[in-house]
Design a protein around this motif. Structure first.
Motif, PDB file in Angstrom:
ATOM      1  N   ASP A   1       0.860  -1.178   0.000  1.00 15.75           N
ATOM      2  CA  ASP A   1       0.000   0.000   0.000  1.00 15.75           C
ATOM      3  C   ASP A   1       0.900   1.233   0.000  1.00 15.75           C
ATOM      4  N   ALA A   2       0.295   2.422  -0.057  1.00 18.84           N
ATOM      5  CA  ALA A   2       1.090   3.633  -0.228  1.00 18.84           C
ATOM      6  C   ALA A   2       2.077   3.841   0.919  1.00 18.84           C
ATOM      7  N   LEU A   3       1.636   3.681   2.154  1.00 16.47           N
ATOM      8  CA  LEU A   3       2.534   3.932   3.283  1.00 16.47           C
ATOM      9  C   LEU A   3       3.632   2.881   3.363  1.00 16.47           C
ATOM     10  N   ASN A   4       3.277   1.602   3.229  1.00 14.98           N
ATOM     11  CA  ASN A   4       4.305   0.557   3.272  1.00 14.98           C
ATOM     12  C   ASN A   4       5.329   0.740   2.164  1.00 14.98           C
ATOM     13  N   ASP A   5       4.867   1.090   0.962  1.00 13.27           N
ATOM     14  CA  ASP A   5       5.799   1.305  -0.142  1.00 13.27           C
ATOM     15  C   ASP A   5       6.703   2.501   0.138  1.00 13.27           C
TER      16      ASP A   5
END
Length: 210
Positions: A182-186
């Motif tokens: 997801d955006a934060l993990n990436d």
């Protein structure tokens, strides 16, 4: 010289002087790593669905300083696009408006350089919104991790292929995978790439872009 002129031209188009801080001096050894999930890969027509970002300071990822929002699209996401970004309609039920998301993001970023994986795409689609809201493209300097990685690869000739896929870079640098993409993990995984690559490419001029 050209970058300086473009910056001055961009500054002259700023609608609200409240956002002059974006053009300020960069804080020493601070960066923001970000990632966007979008409805597609065309910045001109596609929309942002989520933004994840994290602060990097003095060779550390500051996990208490993260940014993670879902953004309301102007129309329903398609089943085909869900297969790519994995964002379902239920995930967007409490999403905020694009204007709210972008203004919160600008406050989070400040004048820091922005780190990312194929960051020009993220900057292009974010700039589509900032041009509407504050009159200018986002002016922050960009740092591209795939370019940093490319410069660490030892090639026998300039024509030798270098695999720049996200997962390949992760595996080569021995970066742990943080669950789903997801955006934060990436953004966090990209920040880890950046810090590791910076150790391998200490000359800052070799990896700055934008």
């Amino acid at each position: 010289m050209i970058q300086s002129l473009l910056r001055k031209w961009n500054l002259s188009r700023l609608k609200d002087k409240k956002y002059l801080y974006l053009f300020g001096e960069e804080p020493k050894d601070e960066y923001v790593c970000l990632d966007c999930e979008t409805t597609g890969l065309n910045p001109k027509k596609d929309e942002i669905l989520s933004i994840g970002a994290v602060l990097i300071k003095e060779n550390r990822i500051i996990m208490r300083k993260t940014f993670n929002v879902f953004v309301k699209p102007s129309k329903n996401v398609t089943a085909e696009s869900i297969k790519i970004h994995q964002i379902r309609p239920i995930d967007l039920e409490n999403a905020i408006t694009p204007k709210e998301a972008i203004l919160e993001l600008l406050e989070f970023i400040g004048s820091r350089p922005i780190v990312g994986y194929y960051i020009k795409f993220d900057m292009a689609i974010i700039s589509k919104y900032t041009k509407q809201i504050i009159g200018v493209k986002i002016p922050n300097r960009m740092i591209e991790v795939s370019s940093m990685y490319f410069r660490t690869r030892h090639r026998h000739s300039e024509y030798e292929f270098v695999d720049l896929k996200f997962d390949t870079i992760m595996k080569t640098l021995n970066i742990p995978e943080l669950g789903k993409h997801d955006a934060l993990n990436d953004a966090i995984m990209t920040a880890m790439m950046f810090l590791k690559l910076r150790e391998m490419t200490p000359a800052k001029s070799t990896f700055y872009e934008g």
